[in-house]
Design an enzyme around this catalytic site. Structure first.
Site, PDB file in Angstrom:
ATOM      1  N   ASP A 367       0.863  -1.199   0.000  1.00  0.00           N
ATOM      2  CA  ASP A 367       0.000   0.000   0.000  1.00  0.00           C
ATOM      3  C   ASP A 367       0.886   1.230   0.000  1.00  0.00           C
ATOM      4  O   ASP A 367       2.133   1.119  -0.044  1.00  0.00           O
ATOM      5  CB  ASP A 367      -0.967  -0.004   1.205  1.00  0.00           C
ATOM      6  N   HIS A 424     -11.934  -0.264  -9.204  1.00  0.00           N
ATOM      7  CA  HIS A 424     -13.152   0.569  -9.314  1.00  0.00           C
ATOM      8  C   HIS A 424     -12.897   2.020  -8.871  1.00  0.00           C
ATOM      9  O   HIS A 424     -13.708   2.889  -9.120  1.00  0.00           O
ATOM     10  CB  HIS A 424     -14.333  -0.061  -8.556  1.00  0.00           C
TER      11      HIS A 424
HETATM   12  C1  LIG Z   1     -10.797   1.131  -1.252  1.00  0.00           C
HETATM   13  S1  LIG Z   1      -9.308   0.778  -0.454  1.00  0.00           S
HETATM   14  C2  LIG Z   1      -9.258  -0.980  -0.597  1.00  0.00           C
HETATM   15  C3  LIG Z   1      -8.471  -1.604   0.506  1.00  0.00           C
HETATM   16  C4  LIG Z   1      -8.506  -3.138   0.512  1.00  0.00           C
HETATM   17  N1  LIG Z   1      -7.996  -3.714  -0.686  1.00  0.00           N
HETATM   18  C5  LIG Z   1      -9.919  -3.625   0.787  1.00  0.00           C
HETATM   19  O1  LIG Z   1     -10.532  -4.253  -0.060  1.00  0.00           O
HETATM   20  O2  LIG Z   1     -10.425  -3.345   1.881  1.00  0.00           O
HETATM   21  C6  LIG Z   1      -8.082   1.315  -1.629  1.00  0.00           C
HETATM   22  C7  LIG Z   1      -6.670   1.146  -1.143  1.00  0.00           C
HETATM   23  O3  LIG Z   1      -5.771   1.540  -2.186  1.00  0.00           O
HETATM   24  C8  LIG Z   1      -4.693   2.219  -1.585  1.00  0.00           C
HETATM   25  N2  LIG Z   1      -3.997   3.045  -2.585  1.00  0.00           N
HETATM   26  C9  LIG Z   1      -4.437   4.185  -3.158  1.00  0.00           C
HETATM   27  N3  LIG Z   1      -3.521   4.622  -4.049  1.00  0.00           N
HETATM   28  C10 LIG Z   1      -2.492   3.731  -4.034  1.00  0.00           C
HETATM   29  C11 LIG Z   1      -1.267   3.623  -4.757  1.00  0.00           C
HETATM   30  N4  LIG Z   1      -0.923   4.531  -5.683  1.00  0.00           N
HETATM   31  N5  LIG Z   1      -0.463   2.589  -4.505  1.00  0.00           N
HETATM   32  C12 LIG Z   1      -0.804   1.652  -3.580  1.00  0.00           C
HETATM   33  N6  LIG Z   1      -1.954   1.696  -2.870  1.00  0.00           N
HETATM   34  C13 LIG Z   1      -2.791   2.724  -3.097  1.00  0.00           C
HETATM   35  C14 LIG Z   1      -5.360   3.030  -0.512  1.00  0.00           C
HETATM   36  O4  LIG Z   1      -4.425   3.486   0.444  1.00  0.00           O
HETATM   37  C15 LIG Z   1      -6.350   2.024   0.047  1.00  0.00           C
HETATM   38  O5  LIG Z   1      -5.772   1.244   1.061  1.00  0.00           O
END
Ligand SMILES: C[S@@+](CC[C@H](N)C(=O)[O-])C[C@H]1O[C@@H](n2cnc3c(N)ncnc32)[C@H](O)[C@@H]1O
Length: 527
Positions: A367, A424
Protein backbone atom coordinates in the site's frame (compact mmCIF):
# COMPACT_ATOMS: atom_id res chain seq x y z
CA UNK A 1 -61.20 -10.53 -1.75
CA UNK A 2 -64.88 -10.17 -2.72
CA UNK A 3 -64.09 -7.43 -5.16
CA UNK A 4 -61.17 -9.20 -6.86
CA UNK A 5 -62.96 -12.52 -7.20
CA UNK A 6 -66.48 -11.17 -7.82
CA UNK A 7 -67.53 -13.77 -10.42
CA UNK A 8 -66.18 -16.92 -8.76
CA UNK A 9 -67.80 -19.12 -6.13
CA UNK A 10 -65.99 -20.00 -2.90
CA UNK A 11 -64.49 -23.29 -4.10
CA UNK A 12 -63.34 -21.71 -7.37
CA UNK A 13 -61.71 -18.96 -5.39
CA UNK A 14 -59.91 -21.53 -3.24
CA UNK A 15 -58.60 -23.51 -6.22
CA UNK A 16 -57.62 -20.30 -7.99
CA UNK A 17 -55.63 -19.09 -5.01
CA UNK A 18 -54.01 -22.54 -4.72
CA UNK A 19 -53.07 -22.51 -8.42
CA UNK A 20 -51.64 -19.02 -8.19
CA UNK A 21 -49.72 -19.89 -5.07
CA UNK A 22 -48.30 -22.97 -6.75
CA UNK A 23 -47.34 -21.03 -9.88
CA UNK A 24 -45.69 -18.48 -7.72
CA UNK A 25 -43.95 -21.11 -5.63
CA UNK A 26 -42.57 -22.91 -8.66
CA UNK A 27 -41.44 -19.55 -9.92
CA UNK A 28 -39.67 -18.97 -6.62
CA UNK A 29 -38.02 -22.38 -6.54
CA UNK A 30 -36.96 -21.83 -10.13
CA UNK A 31 -35.24 -18.69 -8.92
CA UNK A 32 -33.53 -20.73 -6.23
CA UNK A 33 -32.42 -23.29 -8.80
CA UNK A 34 -31.20 -20.52 -11.07
CA UNK A 35 -29.30 -19.05 -8.19
CA UNK A 36 -27.66 -22.40 -7.60
CA UNK A 37 -26.93 -23.04 -11.25
CA UNK A 38 -25.67 -19.55 -11.90
CA UNK A 39 -23.72 -19.59 -8.71
CA UNK A 40 -22.10 -22.88 -9.73
CA UNK A 41 -21.40 -21.73 -13.24
CA UNK A 42 -19.83 -18.59 -11.87
CA UNK A 43 -22.27 -16.15 -13.45
CA UNK A 44 -23.57 -13.18 -11.47
CA UNK A 45 -27.32 -13.47 -12.06
CA UNK A 46 -28.78 -14.68 -8.82
CA UNK A 47 -32.18 -13.25 -8.42
CA UNK A 48 -35.71 -13.08 -9.60
CA UNK A 49 -35.20 -11.93 -13.18
CA UNK A 50 -37.91 -14.36 -14.27
CA UNK A 51 -40.23 -12.74 -11.75
CA UNK A 52 -39.51 -9.31 -13.17
CA UNK A 53 -40.50 -10.45 -16.64
CA UNK A 54 -43.55 -12.35 -15.44
CA UNK A 55 -44.85 -9.39 -13.49
CA UNK A 56 -45.86 -7.67 -16.71
CA UNK A 57 -47.48 -10.73 -18.31
CA UNK A 58 -51.09 -11.19 -17.18
CA UNK A 59 -52.11 -14.85 -17.04
CA UNK A 60 -55.58 -15.56 -18.48
CA UNK A 61 -57.94 -17.40 -16.16
CA UNK A 62 -61.46 -18.60 -16.86
CA UNK A 63 -64.68 -18.18 -14.95
CA UNK A 64 -67.94 -20.01 -15.80
CA UNK A 65 -69.89 -18.48 -18.68
CA UNK A 66 -67.55 -15.61 -19.25
CA UNK A 67 -64.51 -14.81 -21.34
CA UNK A 68 -61.18 -15.57 -19.65
CA UNK A 69 -60.47 -12.69 -17.29
CA UNK A 70 -56.90 -11.47 -17.37
CA UNK A 71 -55.44 -10.75 -13.98
CA UNK A 72 -53.70 -7.42 -13.71
CA UNK A 73 -49.95 -7.35 -13.14
CA UNK A 74 -50.65 -5.94 -9.69
CA UNK A 75 -52.94 -8.86 -8.81
CA UNK A 76 -50.32 -11.34 -9.96
CA UNK A 77 -47.69 -9.56 -7.94
CA UNK A 78 -49.93 -9.55 -4.89
CA UNK A 79 -50.32 -13.33 -5.17
CA UNK A 80 -46.56 -13.73 -5.49
CA UNK A 81 -46.04 -11.52 -2.47
CA UNK A 82 -48.43 -13.69 -0.45
CA UNK A 83 -46.61 -16.84 -1.55
CA UNK A 84 -43.21 -15.38 -0.62
CA UNK A 85 -44.56 -14.31 2.77
CA UNK A 86 -45.89 -17.85 3.39
CA UNK A 87 -42.56 -19.43 2.43
CA UNK A 88 -40.66 -17.00 4.66
CA UNK A 89 -42.98 -17.61 7.61
CA UNK A 90 -42.37 -21.35 7.20
CA UNK A 91 -38.58 -20.88 6.96
CA UNK A 92 -38.56 -18.72 10.11
CA UNK A 93 -40.81 -20.95 12.16
CA UNK A 94 -38.80 -24.07 11.18
CA UNK A 95 -35.92 -22.44 13.03
CA UNK A 96 -38.14 -21.15 15.87
CA UNK A 97 -37.51 -17.56 14.80
CA UNK A 98 -40.32 -15.27 16.02
CA UNK A 99 -42.43 -13.29 13.55
CA UNK A 100 -41.59 -9.62 13.15
CA UNK A 101 -44.08 -6.90 13.90
CA UNK A 102 -44.06 -3.14 13.45
CA UNK A 103 -45.24 -2.40 16.97
CA UNK A 104 -42.67 -1.12 19.43
CA UNK A 105 -42.22 -4.45 21.19
CA UNK A 106 -38.67 -5.26 22.19
CA UNK A 107 -39.34 -8.93 21.49
CA UNK A 108 -39.63 -8.29 17.76
CA UNK A 109 -36.49 -9.64 16.08
CA UNK A 110 -34.21 -7.29 14.13
CA UNK A 111 -34.30 -9.52 11.07
CA UNK A 112 -37.03 -11.36 9.21
CA UNK A 113 -34.97 -14.55 9.08
CA UNK A 114 -32.59 -16.02 11.63
CA UNK A 115 -28.86 -15.59 11.04
CA UNK A 116 -28.51 -19.28 10.15
CA UNK A 117 -31.21 -19.20 7.44
CA UNK A 118 -30.14 -21.01 4.26
CA UNK A 119 -29.51 -19.17 0.99
CA UNK A 120 -32.80 -20.51 -0.40
CA UNK A 121 -34.71 -18.64 2.33
CA UNK A 122 -32.66 -15.48 1.90
CA UNK A 123 -33.24 -15.54 -1.85
CA UNK A 124 -36.95 -15.84 -1.08
CA UNK A 125 -36.64 -12.70 1.05
CA UNK A 126 -34.88 -10.91 -1.81
CA UNK A 127 -37.61 -12.00 -4.23
CA UNK A 128 -40.20 -10.63 -1.78
CA UNK A 129 -38.44 -7.26 -1.61
CA UNK A 130 -38.26 -7.13 -5.42
CA UNK A 131 -41.96 -7.94 -5.71
CA UNK A 132 -42.87 -5.33 -3.09
CA UNK A 133 -40.81 -2.69 -4.90
CA UNK A 134 -42.58 -3.52 -8.14
CA UNK A 135 -45.99 -3.47 -6.45
CA UNK A 136 -45.20 -0.02 -5.03
CA UNK A 137 -44.33 1.21 -8.52
CA UNK A 138 -47.59 -0.14 -9.89
CA UNK A 139 -49.64 1.27 -7.03
CA UNK A 140 -48.18 4.79 -7.15
CA UNK A 141 -49.53 7.33 -9.64
CA UNK A 142 -47.25 9.51 -11.76
CA UNK A 143 -48.50 12.53 -9.82
CA UNK A 144 -47.20 10.94 -6.61
CA UNK A 145 -43.62 10.44 -7.86
CA UNK A 146 -42.28 13.85 -6.84
CA UNK A 147 -44.09 14.03 -3.47
CA UNK A 148 -42.65 10.58 -2.69
CA UNK A 149 -39.15 11.80 -3.57
CA UNK A 150 -39.68 14.69 -1.16
CA UNK A 151 -40.75 12.23 1.54
CA UNK A 152 -37.62 10.11 1.05
CA UNK A 153 -35.40 13.17 0.98
CA UNK A 154 -36.88 14.48 4.23
CA UNK A 155 -36.68 11.08 5.89
CA UNK A 156 -33.01 10.90 4.90
CA UNK A 157 -32.39 14.36 6.37
CA UNK A 158 -34.36 13.48 9.51
CA UNK A 159 -32.31 10.35 10.17
CA UNK A 160 -29.19 12.47 9.66
CA UNK A 161 -30.38 15.01 12.23
CA UNK A 162 -31.38 12.36 14.78
CA UNK A 163 -28.09 10.47 14.45
CA UNK A 164 -26.04 13.67 14.50
CA UNK A 165 -27.59 14.69 17.83
CA UNK A 166 -27.36 11.11 19.11
CA UNK A 167 -31.08 10.87 19.90
CA UNK A 168 -31.24 7.05 19.57
CA UNK A 169 -28.50 6.60 22.18
CA UNK A 170 -30.40 8.82 24.65
CA UNK A 171 -33.52 6.66 24.60
CA UNK A 172 -33.75 3.74 27.01
CA UNK A 173 -33.72 0.23 25.60
CA UNK A 174 -34.99 -1.42 28.75
CA UNK A 175 -36.94 -0.32 31.80
CA UNK A 176 -35.00 0.23 34.95
CA UNK A 177 -36.49 -2.06 37.65
CA UNK A 178 -38.30 0.85 39.25
CA UNK A 179 -39.83 2.03 35.97
CA UNK A 180 -40.73 -1.51 34.92
CA UNK A 181 -42.95 -1.91 37.95
CA UNK A 182 -44.80 1.33 37.16
CA UNK A 183 -45.08 0.65 33.44
CA UNK A 184 -48.54 -0.56 32.37
CA UNK A 185 -47.18 -2.08 29.19
CA UNK A 186 -43.77 -3.57 29.96
CA UNK A 187 -43.54 -5.16 26.53
CA UNK A 188 -43.25 -1.71 24.89
CA UNK A 189 -39.90 0.11 24.77
CA UNK A 190 -39.76 2.62 27.63
CA UNK A 191 -40.53 6.15 26.45
CA UNK A 192 -39.47 9.66 27.49
CA UNK A 193 -41.34 12.95 27.04
CA UNK A 194 -40.06 15.00 24.07
CA UNK A 195 -39.20 17.78 26.55
CA UNK A 196 -36.82 15.47 28.45
CA UNK A 197 -35.11 14.13 25.29
CA UNK A 198 -34.72 17.63 23.88
CA UNK A 199 -33.07 18.90 27.05
CA UNK A 200 -30.73 15.86 27.20
CA UNK A 201 -29.73 16.39 23.56
CA UNK A 202 -29.76 20.22 23.81
CA UNK A 203 -31.95 20.60 20.74
CA UNK A 204 -35.20 22.60 20.34
CA UNK A 205 -38.17 20.47 21.37
CA UNK A 206 -40.40 21.50 18.44
CA UNK A 207 -37.68 20.53 15.95
CA UNK A 208 -37.17 17.17 17.64
CA UNK A 209 -40.91 16.43 17.58
CA UNK A 210 -41.40 17.20 13.88
CA UNK A 211 -38.21 15.48 12.77
CA UNK A 212 -38.79 12.34 14.88
CA UNK A 213 -42.36 12.05 13.59
CA UNK A 214 -41.08 12.12 10.00
CA UNK A 215 -38.44 9.46 10.70
CA UNK A 216 -41.08 7.27 12.42
CA UNK A 217 -42.84 6.89 9.09
CA UNK A 218 -39.73 5.06 7.88
CA UNK A 219 -39.83 2.83 10.96
CA UNK A 220 -37.14 4.77 12.85
CA UNK A 221 -38.24 5.63 16.45
CA UNK A 222 -41.79 5.50 17.76
CA UNK A 223 -44.36 7.53 19.71
CA UNK A 224 -46.18 4.94 21.84
CA UNK A 225 -48.17 7.57 23.78
CA UNK A 226 -48.90 11.25 23.00
CA UNK A 227 -45.77 13.38 23.23
CA UNK A 228 -43.55 10.53 24.37
CA UNK A 229 -40.66 9.27 22.30
CA UNK A 230 -39.34 5.73 22.34
CA UNK A 231 -37.34 3.31 20.28
CA UNK A 232 -38.89 1.34 17.47
CA UNK A 233 -37.55 -2.16 16.78
CA UNK A 234 -35.41 -0.62 14.00
CA UNK A 235 -33.81 2.18 16.02
CA UNK A 236 -33.26 -0.21 18.96
CA UNK A 237 -31.51 -2.69 16.67
CA UNK A 238 -29.27 0.13 15.44
CA UNK A 239 -28.29 1.10 18.98
CA UNK A 240 -27.59 -2.54 19.82
CA UNK A 241 -25.38 -2.84 16.73
CA UNK A 242 -23.55 0.50 16.91
CA UNK A 243 -21.87 -0.12 13.55
CA UNK A 244 -25.30 0.39 11.96
CA UNK A 245 -25.60 3.83 13.58
CA UNK A 246 -22.06 4.63 12.48
CA UNK A 247 -23.00 3.63 8.95
CA UNK A 248 -26.11 5.83 9.07
CA UNK A 249 -24.00 8.75 10.30
CA UNK A 250 -21.49 8.35 7.49
CA UNK A 251 -24.07 7.91 4.75
CA UNK A 252 -26.36 10.74 5.82
CA UNK A 253 -23.59 13.08 7.01
CA UNK A 254 -20.12 12.58 5.53
CA UNK A 255 -20.97 11.28 2.07
CA UNK A 256 -24.28 13.09 1.49
CA UNK A 257 -22.73 16.43 0.37
CA UNK A 258 -20.83 14.60 -2.38
CA UNK A 259 -24.02 12.85 -3.57
CA UNK A 260 -25.77 16.21 -3.69
CA UNK A 261 -23.00 17.88 -5.74
CA UNK A 262 -23.24 15.94 -9.01
CA UNK A 263 -24.92 18.85 -10.82
CA UNK A 264 -22.25 21.35 -9.68
CA UNK A 265 -19.45 18.99 -10.78
CA UNK A 266 -20.89 18.57 -14.28
CA UNK A 267 -21.65 22.31 -14.57
CA UNK A 268 -18.06 23.17 -13.65
CA UNK A 269 -16.03 20.44 -15.32
CA UNK A 270 -18.26 18.68 -17.85
CA UNK A 271 -16.58 15.48 -19.09
CA UNK A 272 -13.19 16.22 -17.50
CA UNK A 273 -12.40 12.88 -15.84
CA UNK A 274 -9.48 14.05 -13.68
CA UNK A 275 -9.56 12.58 -10.19
CA UNK A 276 -9.69 16.06 -8.66
CA UNK A 277 -12.70 17.29 -10.71
CA UNK A 278 -15.42 15.29 -9.01
CA UNK A 279 -18.60 15.83 -7.05
CA UNK A 280 -16.44 15.25 -3.95
CA UNK A 281 -14.23 18.20 -4.99
CA UNK A 282 -17.27 20.39 -5.65
CA UNK A 283 -18.82 19.46 -2.29
CA UNK A 284 -15.67 19.86 -0.17
CA UNK A 285 -14.34 22.82 -2.17
CA UNK A 286 -10.91 21.24 -2.61
CA UNK A 287 -8.53 20.62 -5.52
CA UNK A 288 -7.07 17.53 -3.87
CA UNK A 289 -8.14 14.05 -4.97
CA UNK A 290 -10.28 12.29 -2.33
CA UNK A 291 -7.52 10.06 -0.90
CA UNK A 292 -5.11 13.01 -0.51
CA UNK A 293 -7.84 15.26 0.95
CA UNK A 294 -8.84 12.63 3.49
CA UNK A 295 -5.17 11.93 4.34
CA UNK A 296 -4.64 15.67 5.03
CA UNK A 297 -7.64 15.91 7.36
CA UNK A 298 -7.28 13.78 10.53
CA UNK A 299 -10.94 14.12 11.54
CA UNK A 300 -12.13 13.03 8.11
CA UNK A 301 -9.50 10.27 8.05
CA UNK A 302 -10.92 8.91 11.31
CA UNK A 303 -14.48 8.99 9.92
CA UNK A 304 -13.43 7.16 6.73
CA UNK A 305 -11.43 4.57 8.70
CA UNK A 306 -14.47 3.87 10.95
CA UNK A 307 -16.69 3.61 7.89
CA UNK A 308 -14.30 1.15 6.18
CA UNK A 309 -14.30 -1.00 9.34
CA UNK A 310 -18.11 -1.01 9.41
CA UNK A 311 -18.37 -1.80 5.72
CA UNK A 312 -15.95 -4.70 6.00
CA UNK A 313 -18.23 -6.27 8.59
CA UNK A 314 -21.43 -5.67 6.63
CA UNK A 315 -23.14 -8.59 4.92
CA UNK A 316 -22.55 -7.29 1.39
CA UNK A 317 -18.84 -6.74 1.99
CA UNK A 318 -18.05 -9.57 4.39
CA UNK A 319 -14.66 -11.20 3.89
CA UNK A 320 -16.38 -14.60 4.01
CA UNK A 321 -17.40 -14.04 0.37
CA UNK A 322 -13.73 -13.82 -0.54
CA UNK A 323 -12.88 -17.05 1.31
CA UNK A 324 -15.83 -19.04 -0.10
CA UNK A 325 -15.93 -17.44 -3.54
CA UNK A 326 -12.56 -18.83 -4.60
CA UNK A 327 -11.96 -21.58 -2.03
CA UNK A 328 -10.29 -24.05 -4.42
CA UNK A 329 -7.95 -21.35 -5.70
CA UNK A 330 -6.84 -20.37 -2.18
CA UNK A 331 -6.38 -24.01 -1.18
CA UNK A 332 -4.24 -24.59 -4.24
CA UNK A 333 -2.15 -21.48 -3.50
CA UNK A 334 -1.53 -22.68 0.06
CA UNK A 335 -0.53 -26.16 -1.23
CA UNK A 336 1.93 -25.00 -3.86
CA UNK A 337 3.61 -22.42 -1.58
CA UNK A 338 3.08 -19.41 -3.86
CA UNK A 339 2.86 -15.90 -2.41
CA UNK A 340 -0.29 -13.81 -2.14
CA UNK A 341 0.47 -10.22 -3.12
CA UNK A 342 -2.37 -8.05 -1.79
CA UNK A 343 -1.99 -4.91 -3.90
CA UNK A 344 -3.54 -1.88 -2.18
CA UNK A 345 -4.29 -4.20 0.74
CA UNK A 346 -4.58 -1.43 3.38
CA UNK A 347 -4.19 -2.83 6.94
CA UNK A 348 -4.05 -6.39 5.61
CA UNK A 349 -7.50 -7.50 6.80
CA UNK A 350 -8.22 -9.59 3.67
CA UNK A 351 -4.78 -11.22 3.69
CA UNK A 352 -5.05 -12.00 7.39
CA UNK A 353 -8.47 -13.62 6.90
CA UNK A 354 -7.08 -15.73 4.06
CA UNK A 355 -3.95 -16.74 6.00
CA UNK A 356 -6.14 -17.76 8.98
CA UNK A 357 -8.54 -19.81 6.88
CA UNK A 358 -5.91 -21.41 4.64
CA UNK A 359 -2.84 -22.21 6.73
CA UNK A 360 0.20 -22.10 4.51
CA UNK A 361 -0.77 -18.90 2.73
CA UNK A 362 1.99 -16.29 2.94
CA UNK A 363 1.07 -12.73 2.04
CA UNK A 364 2.78 -9.48 1.16
CA UNK A 365 0.41 -6.54 1.68
CA UNK A 366 1.32 -3.52 -0.44
CA UNK A 367 0.00 0.00 0.00
CA UNK A 368 1.00 3.66 0.11
CA UNK A 369 3.86 4.56 2.39
CA UNK A 370 1.79 6.21 5.13
CA UNK A 371 -0.74 3.35 5.16
CA UNK A 372 2.02 0.75 5.47
CA UNK A 373 3.73 2.74 8.23
CA UNK A 374 0.47 2.73 10.23
CA UNK A 375 -0.16 -0.97 9.54
CA UNK A 376 3.39 -1.91 10.61
CA UNK A 377 2.80 -0.04 13.85
CA UNK A 378 -0.81 -1.04 14.62
CA UNK A 379 -1.46 -4.36 12.89
CA UNK A 380 1.76 -6.24 12.09
CA UNK A 381 2.64 -7.17 15.72
CA UNK A 382 -0.85 -8.64 16.29
CA UNK A 383 -0.73 -10.67 13.06
CA UNK A 384 2.75 -11.91 13.86
CA UNK A 385 1.56 -12.83 17.36
CA UNK A 386 -1.15 -14.96 15.76
CA UNK A 387 1.57 -16.77 13.82
CA UNK A 388 0.33 -15.48 10.44
CA UNK A 389 2.85 -14.98 7.65
CA UNK A 390 1.67 -11.54 6.58
CA UNK A 391 4.16 -8.74 5.94
CA UNK A 392 3.74 -5.15 4.74
CA UNK A 393 5.56 -3.39 1.92
CA UNK A 394 5.29 0.20 0.72
CA UNK A 395 4.58 0.16 -3.00
CA UNK A 396 2.91 2.50 -5.46
CA UNK A 397 0.79 0.33 -7.75
CA UNK A 398 1.46 2.66 -10.68
CA UNK A 399 5.06 1.41 -10.61
CA UNK A 400 6.55 -1.99 -11.57
CA UNK A 401 6.35 -4.65 -8.84
CA UNK A 402 9.30 -4.23 -6.43
CA UNK A 403 11.66 -6.88 -5.08
CA UNK A 404 9.98 -9.02 -2.46
CA UNK A 405 10.62 -8.58 1.26
CA UNK A 406 13.07 -11.02 2.86
CA UNK A 407 11.62 -14.53 3.15
CA UNK A 408 9.21 -13.96 0.23
CA UNK A 409 11.76 -13.66 -2.60
CA UNK A 410 11.04 -16.95 -4.38
CA UNK A 411 9.01 -16.55 -7.56
CA UNK A 412 7.64 -19.04 -10.09
CA UNK A 413 5.45 -21.05 -7.70
CA UNK A 414 2.27 -19.55 -9.05
CA UNK A 415 1.75 -16.40 -7.01
CA UNK A 416 -1.64 -14.74 -6.74
CA UNK A 417 -1.82 -10.99 -7.27
CA UNK A 418 -4.93 -9.72 -5.60
CA UNK A 419 -6.82 -6.45 -6.15
CA UNK A 420 -9.83 -5.89 -3.90
CA UNK A 421 -11.74 -2.65 -4.39
CA UNK A 422 -8.83 -1.09 -6.26
CA UNK A 423 -9.70 -0.92 -9.96
CA UNK A 424 -13.15 0.57 -9.31
CA UNK A 425 -11.40 3.62 -7.82
CA UNK A 426 -9.72 4.47 -11.11
CA UNK A 427 -10.59 5.37 -14.71
CA UNK A 428 -9.50 3.02 -17.52
CA UNK A 429 -6.14 4.72 -18.26
CA UNK A 430 -4.92 4.35 -14.68
CA UNK A 431 -6.26 0.79 -14.45
CA UNK A 432 -4.35 -0.13 -17.60
CA UNK A 433 -1.10 1.05 -15.99
CA UNK A 434 -1.80 -1.03 -12.85
CA UNK A 435 -2.74 -4.10 -14.91
CA UNK A 436 0.32 -3.91 -17.19
CA UNK A 437 2.64 -3.99 -14.20
CA UNK A 438 0.76 -7.00 -12.85
CA UNK A 439 0.81 -8.78 -16.22
CA UNK A 440 4.61 -8.47 -16.17
CA UNK A 441 4.68 -9.93 -12.65
CA UNK A 442 2.35 -12.80 -13.67
CA UNK A 443 4.66 -13.65 -16.53
CA UNK A 444 7.53 -14.18 -14.09
CA UNK A 445 5.41 -16.11 -11.61
CA UNK A 446 4.74 -19.22 -13.73
CA UNK A 447 1.71 -20.85 -15.35
CA UNK A 448 -0.20 -21.33 -12.08
CA UNK A 449 -0.04 -17.62 -11.31
CA UNK A 450 -3.33 -15.78 -11.18
CA UNK A 451 -4.68 -12.27 -10.92
CA UNK A 452 -7.73 -12.22 -8.65
CA UNK A 453 -9.90 -9.12 -8.73
CA UNK A 454 -12.67 -8.65 -6.20
CA UNK A 455 -14.93 -5.87 -7.36
CA UNK A 456 -18.48 -5.24 -8.46
CA UNK A 457 -19.68 -6.73 -11.74
CA UNK A 458 -22.61 -4.57 -12.82
CA UNK A 459 -25.71 -6.24 -14.27
CA UNK A 460 -27.33 -4.94 -17.44
CA UNK A 461 -30.30 -2.74 -16.54
CA UNK A 462 -33.22 -4.95 -15.49
CA UNK A 463 -31.18 -8.16 -15.73
CA UNK A 464 -31.49 -9.39 -12.17
CA UNK A 465 -32.92 -8.41 -8.83
CA UNK A 466 -34.16 -4.82 -8.67
CA UNK A 467 -33.07 -4.56 -5.04
CA UNK A 468 -29.54 -5.77 -5.75
CA UNK A 469 -29.21 -3.69 -8.89
CA UNK A 470 -30.11 -0.55 -6.91
CA UNK A 471 -27.34 -1.25 -4.39
CA UNK A 472 -24.81 -1.84 -7.15
CA UNK A 473 -25.85 1.36 -8.93
CA UNK A 474 -25.17 3.23 -5.64
CA UNK A 475 -21.62 1.83 -5.75
CA UNK A 476 -21.23 2.86 -9.39
CA UNK A 477 -22.38 6.42 -8.69
CA UNK A 478 -20.26 6.63 -5.54
CA UNK A 479 -17.16 5.83 -7.58
CA UNK A 480 -18.14 8.52 -10.07
CA UNK A 481 -18.82 11.09 -7.35
CA UNK A 482 -15.63 10.27 -5.43
CA UNK A 483 -13.02 9.52 -8.09
CA UNK A 484 -14.49 10.06 -11.57
CA UNK A 485 -14.26 6.27 -11.76
CA UNK A 486 -16.99 3.67 -12.15
CA UNK A 487 -18.02 0.08 -11.59
CA UNK A 488 -17.85 -2.24 -14.61
CA UNK A 489 -20.06 -4.79 -16.33
CA UNK A 490 -18.61 -8.15 -17.43
CA UNK A 491 -18.10 -6.77 -20.95
CA UNK A 492 -16.33 -3.70 -19.57
CA UNK A 493 -14.03 -5.90 -17.48
CA UNK A 494 -13.17 -7.94 -20.57
CA UNK A 495 -12.50 -4.82 -22.64
CA UNK A 496 -10.33 -3.27 -19.92
CA UNK A 497 -8.21 -6.42 -19.55
CA UNK A 498 -7.78 -6.80 -23.30
CA UNK A 499 -6.69 -3.15 -23.59
CA UNK A 500 -4.13 -3.63 -20.83
CA UNK A 501 -2.64 -6.88 -22.20
CA UNK A 502 -3.92 -9.27 -24.88
CA UNK A 503 -3.07 -12.29 -22.74
CA UNK A 504 -5.17 -11.27 -19.71
CA UNK A 505 -8.26 -13.46 -19.86
CA UNK A 506 -11.14 -13.96 -17.43
CA UNK A 507 -11.23 -17.61 -16.42
CA UNK A 508 -14.14 -17.44 -14.03
CA UNK A 509 -16.45 -14.96 -12.32
CA UNK A 510 -18.04 -16.08 -9.07
CA UNK A 511 -20.83 -13.94 -7.65
CA UNK A 512 -21.46 -15.07 -4.06
CA UNK A 513 -25.05 -14.57 -2.90
CA UNK A 514 -25.43 -11.41 -0.79
CA UNK A 515 -22.04 -10.08 -1.87
CA UNK A 516 -21.76 -6.66 -3.48
CA UNK A 517 -18.61 -7.84 -5.23
CA UNK A 518 -17.71 -10.78 -7.41
CA UNK A 519 -14.46 -12.74 -7.43
CA UNK A 520 -12.89 -12.56 -10.89
CA UNK A 521 -10.14 -15.08 -11.65
CA UNK A 522 -7.82 -13.93 -14.44
CA UNK A 523 -4.98 -15.81 -16.14
CA UNK A 524 -2.20 -14.61 -18.39
CA UNK A 525 -2.30 -16.67 -21.55
CA UNK A 526 0.54 -16.75 -24.06
CA UNK A 527 -0.63 -14.83 -27.16
C1 LIG B 1 -10.80 1.13 -1.25
S1 LIG B 1 -9.31 0.78 -0.45
C2 LIG B 1 -9.26 -0.98 -0.60
C3 LIG B 1 -8.47 -1.60 0.51
C4 LIG B 1 -8.51 -3.14 0.51
N1 LIG B 1 -8.00 -3.71 -0.69
C5 LIG B 1 -9.92 -3.63 0.79
O1 LIG B 1 -10.53 -4.25 -0.06
O2 LIG B 1 -10.43 -3.35 1.88
C6 LIG B 1 -8.08 1.31 -1.63
C7 LIG B 1 -6.67 1.15 -1.14
O3 LIG B 1 -5.77 1.54 -2.19
C8 LIG B 1 -4.69 2.22 -1.58
N2 LIG B 1 -4.00 3.04 -2.59
C9 LIG B 1 -4.44 4.19 -3.16
N3 LIG B 1 -3.52 4.62 -4.05
C10 LIG B 1 -2.49 3.73 -4.03
C11 LIG B 1 -1.27 3.62 -4.76
N4 LIG B 1 -0.92 4.53 -5.68
N5 LIG B 1 -0.46 2.59 -4.50
C12 LIG B 1 -0.80 1.65 -3.58
N6 LIG B 1 -1.95 1.70 -2.87
C13 LIG B 1 -2.79 2.72 -3.10
C14 LIG B 1 -5.36 3.03 -0.51
O4 LIG B 1 -4.43 3.49 0.44
C15 LIG B 1 -6.35 2.02 0.05
O5 LIG B 1 -5.77 1.24 1.06
Amino acid sequence: MNRSFGRLNQSQVRSYVRALTETSRSCTSLVAIQIKQRHNSGSRKYSSSSNRENASKPTPTSSPGSKPAAKTPLQLLAARIAAHADALAAAASERSHPARSLSAKPATPASLLPANAPISARSEQLALRDALAEATLLATDASEFVPELAVRNNQFASVRWLCHFDIPSLLPLEDSEHEAAANDEPSIFPSLPYSKVSSLARVPEHQLRSIARMAMLAGFLSEPAPNRLSHSPLSAAMVRQPELLEWARFTTGTSAPMVGAMVEATERWGDDRSIHRTAYNAAWKTDLPLFAHVAANPELQERYARYMRVMTRSRGMALGHLLQGWREGWESLARRGGVLVDVGGSAGHASAALAREFPGIRAVVQDREEVVARAKRDDAPRLEGEGLKVVFQAHDFFEAQPERPRGFEDEGKGDVYFLRQILHDWGDDKCITILRHLAAALERAGPDARLVVMDTVLPSPGEGSRTVEALLRVRDLTMQQAHNAHERSREEWEELLAKAHRGLVIKKIVQPFDSLMAVIEITLEAR
